[in-house]
Design an enzyme around this catalytic site. Structure first.
Site, short mmCIF file in Angstrom:
data_model
loop_
_atom_site.label_atom_id
_atom_site.label_comp_id
_atom_site.label_asym_id
_atom_site.label_seq_id
_atom_site.Cartn_x
_atom_site.Cartn_y
_atom_site.Cartn_z
N GLU A 75 0.84 -1.20 0.00
CA GLU A 75 0.00 0.00 0.00
C GLU A 75 0.88 1.25 0.00
O GLU A 75 0.49 2.29 -0.51
CB GLU A 75 -0.94 -0.01 1.22
CG GLU A 75 -2.24 0.72 0.95
CD GLU A 75 -3.25 0.59 2.08
OE1 GLU A 75 -2.91 0.93 3.22
OE2 GLU A 75 -4.38 0.19 1.82
N HIS A 116 7.16 -27.30 1.43
CA HIS A 116 6.33 -28.41 0.93
C HIS A 116 5.18 -27.88 0.08
O HIS A 116 4.19 -28.58 -0.13
CB HIS A 116 5.83 -29.24 2.10
CG HIS A 116 6.97 -29.77 2.91
ND1 HIS A 116 7.56 -30.99 2.65
CD2 HIS A 116 7.67 -29.22 3.93
CE1 HIS A 116 8.56 -31.18 3.50
NE2 HIS A 116 8.65 -30.11 4.28
N LYS A 169 -13.52 1.30 -3.36
CA LYS A 169 -14.59 1.65 -2.41
C LYS A 169 -15.72 2.35 -3.15
O LYS A 169 -16.90 2.09 -2.90
CB LYS A 169 -14.05 2.59 -1.33
CG LYS A 169 -13.16 1.94 -0.31
CD LYS A 169 -12.84 2.97 0.79
CE LYS A 169 -11.75 2.49 1.70
NZ LYS A 169 -11.22 3.52 2.57
O1 LIG Z 1 -8.69 2.43 9.97
P1 LIG Z 1 -9.66 2.68 8.89
O2 LIG Z 1 -9.89 4.14 8.67
O3 LIG Z 1 -10.95 1.95 9.10
O4 LIG Z 1 -9.03 2.16 7.56
C1 LIG Z 1 -8.80 0.82 7.30
C2 LIG Z 1 -8.04 0.71 6.01
O5 LIG Z 1 -8.82 1.36 5.03
C3 LIG Z 1 -8.28 1.47 3.72
O6 LIG Z 1 -8.28 0.27 3.08
C4 LIG Z 1 -6.88 2.04 3.72
O7 LIG Z 1 -6.33 1.89 2.46
C5 LIG Z 1 -6.02 1.33 4.74
O8 LIG Z 1 -4.77 1.97 4.80
C6 LIG Z 1 -6.67 1.37 6.08
O9 LIG Z 1 -5.85 0.73 7.00
#
Ligand SMILES: O=P(O)(O)OC[C@H]1O[C@H](O)[C@H](O)[C@@H](O)[C@@H]1O
Length: 636
Positions: A415, A444, A549
């Site tokens: 990331e 294995h 998202k």
């Molecule tokens: O901690 P949050 O705000 O719920 O985010 C959870 C995750 O969301 C996204 O996928 C980001 O790319 C991550 O870097 C992050 O850790």
């Protein structure tokens, strides 16, 4: 900061370098390579030879220092310094290889950590070429630590290094924020473990379980640390909900059974608005309602102040709230409340984790590449993957408890480094792929391909010298323990891969303990930062994640339209079953026909009053209607 219970006290099992020296002389030849005296300190005449170098003559130390850095020794003509030729020569010449090993071996004496980069075939010319870039990377890291806006796109500081040494924080406000949060974590954990804070209606009379709800950086660190460090009988056992998979959530809740009443629910989300985490919370809250329990008395939030989650927790009067800071990224949040609270509740010594990370931070500030293990890692990654991610990094810890390290590193590395544009706006499509599980298990499974198949990787072995806690070992064959086998498997694989021109790095720690785990996390955090500078990208944002998202939100919006259209058709008399094409037209979304078919197939499979007649293998044949029409919905 004082901590009352054992949670935050320092570990008595901390590795002492002297112990290794004693064992190095006792153990036979096999152990000698990884316990080799380090030539590193004598490199600088002003630095005296440390104890470990007493194992070799001081003059030898000096000769390492004076010898020009050359991959395979002076006698090799310059025209042989092509990487493949260098490697072939080294294979033929074990003495030269041994010299390369000791010449490049990094040792962190206090942490008992070694880094062996000898099986990465970089040349001296390469190291020289990279020197200006590395110096620029060191300067960038310095500025970052001083509070520069190191994440320019998001206008944020990047301060995870301050978490383990709050005095480095650029303002006194941040310093007290860090210290106060740590103190609050220790106090809360001690009170929960000690039974001062307890659930309202549990026969156990105290919290016995933790259920952590979070995803990505809000799950991977705590999962890795729990697997690596939780004692066999922790004061509170931990489970995780890290997805919006209803069956997975049901499984976790079912496993808790009646212990739900004595479960502390920690909801972790930096942003406080991640859908998977919100769904996990809603599911758990429903389970509480179904069991007649009051969630607010058992719920804890870790999130940024004033996030949706924070406001929910405040309004609903949850048991506790801990701050997550704007200047700590999710994937580097293990040393914030995100990682520390779950760890402390399991009885893991979080101050030792912080101490290990802090020691590693100090070491990785060195501006001499050979003295900086994170720079060495970044250099190796650059060499092995041509600075463009052309080879994958296979992470192989030979220790079951480190199983999740590769998974943790996957997010940290991929990331951070997987970026479309560099800092100048050029399209670069950077990245470094990480995968792996553990040895010797993986031998294995896929090592066959690594040894003989497509050559698209380099390996990082994580070696743990201590096999078992003292007093438990036994010889399952004369002179050989179970751990000797594990050791042999690691060394054998390293040699076999190298013999076939496959490069590897080996990181060695004395044992898996809070200090070494903290150090490993800090080592890789810094290596990622340095590497990002080398390839000129922003390691601290994740713009690509948003696309998925957004697309997911669009799918859910489309599903609502599909159901509305079907509802309208199904309320007609007689009911009008629709083809997928007809649904797409009525939704004014002909381009989304494939997605509409998938929505229909998914909803139909889940007892949701949607009936699809026909053969889903030939999508054009199916006719869809709702078993129950909802008149109310039509008119609202
Ligand atoms: O901690 P949050 O705000 O719920 O985010 C959870 C995750 O969301 C996204 O996928 C980001 O790319 C991550 O870097 C992050 O850790």
């Amino acid at each position: 900061m004082a901590c009352a219970s054992g949670v935050c006290t320092s570990s008595s099992s901390t590795f002492k370098p002297e112990q290794v020296i004693v064992r190095a002389t006792r153990t036979a030849t096999t152990a000698s390579s990884s316990l080799a005296p380090s030539p590193r300190f004598p490199r600088n005449d002003s630095v005296s030879c440390p104890n470990r170098c007493k194992l070799v003559a001081r003059s030898s130390c000096r000769s390492f220092h004076l010898r020009p850095t050359q991959s395979i020794g002076r006698e090799v003509p310059a025209n042989l310094l092509r990487p493949d030729v260098v490697q072939k020569e080294l294979e033929k010449d074990p003495v030269a290889l041994w010299r390369r090993y000791i010449d490049w071996l990094y040792q962190h004496k206090e942490l008992g950590l070694y880094l062996d980069v000898s099986r990465i075939g970089f040349t001296d010319e390469f190291v020289e070429q990279m020197e200006p870039k590395l110096q620029a990377a060191f300067r960038a890291m310095e500025e970052l630590e001083r509070g520069a806006i190191a994440n320019p796109d998001e206008g944020r500081m990047v301060g995870h290094y301050w978490l383990r040494n709050s005095r480095l924080a650029p303002t006194s406000f941040l310093l007290s924020q860090i210290d106060n949060t740590l103190e609050a974590i220790c106090k809360f954990a001690n009170d929960v473990i000690g039974g001062k804070i307890k659930p309202p209606s549990s026969p156990a009379g105290r919290f016995t379980q933790v259920l952590s709800v979070g995803i990505g950086g809000s799950a991977l660190g705590p999962q890795f640390v729990a697997e690596a460090l939780a004692p066999d009988n922790p004061p509170l056992k931990i489970r995780f909900i890290d997805n919006t998979d209803p069956a997975g959530i049901d499984h976790q809740i079912a496993q808790l059974g009646s212990e739900l009443a004595s479960t502390l629910i920690i909801v972790i989300s930096k942003s406080g608005g991640t859908p998977e985490t919100r769904n996990g919370l809603l599911e758990v809250q429903k389970a509480f309602r179904d069991a007649g329990l009051d969630f607010s008395k058992q719920g804890v939030a870790i999130t940024q102040e004033n996030s949706l989650l924070d406001n929910t927790a405040r309004i609903e009067g949850w048991l506790a709230r801990f701050s997550m800071f704007d200047w700590v990224g999710g994937r580097t949040s293990e040393m914030s409340a995100v990682g520390l609270l779950p760890a402390a509740l399991q009885g893991i010594d979080i101050k030792e984790m912080l101490a290990g990370a802090s020691l590693m931070d100090e070491a990785t500030r060195a501006s001499v590449v050979k003295n900086n293990p994170a720079a060495l890692l970044a250099l190796c990654w650059y060499w092995a993957s041509d600075g463009v991610g052309s080879k994958d990094m296979v992470v192989l810890p030979y220790k079951d408890s480190l199983l999740l390290f590769s998974r943790y590193l996957q997010q940290l590395v991929m990331e951070s480094l997987g970026k479309e544009f560099d800092l100048n706006g050029n399209r670069v499509n950077q990245g470094l792929t990480v995968y792996g599980n553990k040895g010797s298990t993986d031998q294995h499974a896929y090592i066959q391909q690594l040894r003989e198949g497509v050559h698209n990787f380099f390996v990082t072995f994580i070696e743990v010298l201590r096999d078992r806690p003292p007093g438990h070992d036994w010889e399952l064959e004369p002179g050989v323990t179970c751990g000797d086998y594990l050791f042999g498997m690691l060394q054998g694989t390293r040699s076999a891969l190298y013999a076939n021109n496959r490069e590897s790095i080996t990181v060695t720690v004395q044992e898996v303990n809070p200090r070494s785990v903290g150090a490993l996390i800090a080592l890789y955090e810094r290596a990622v930062g340095i590497y990002a500078s080398l390839v000129n990208i922003n390691a601290y944002h994740q713009p690509g994640v948003e696309a998925g998202k957004k697309a997911a939100a669009e799918v859910l919006a489309l599903q609502k339209r599909v159901l509305a259209v079907l509802n309208e058709a199904s309320c007609k008399e007689p009911v009008e079953p629709l083809t997928v094409e007809e649904i797409a037209d009525l939704c004014h979304a002909p381009a989304d026909i494939e997605m509409i078919f998938k929505i229909v197939a998914h909803v139909a499979a889940n007892d949701r009053a949607l009936i699809a007649e026909g053969n889903c293998g030939s999508p054009k044949s199916i006719k869809v209607f709702l078993g129950e029409c909802n008149i109310e919905e039509l008119y609202t």
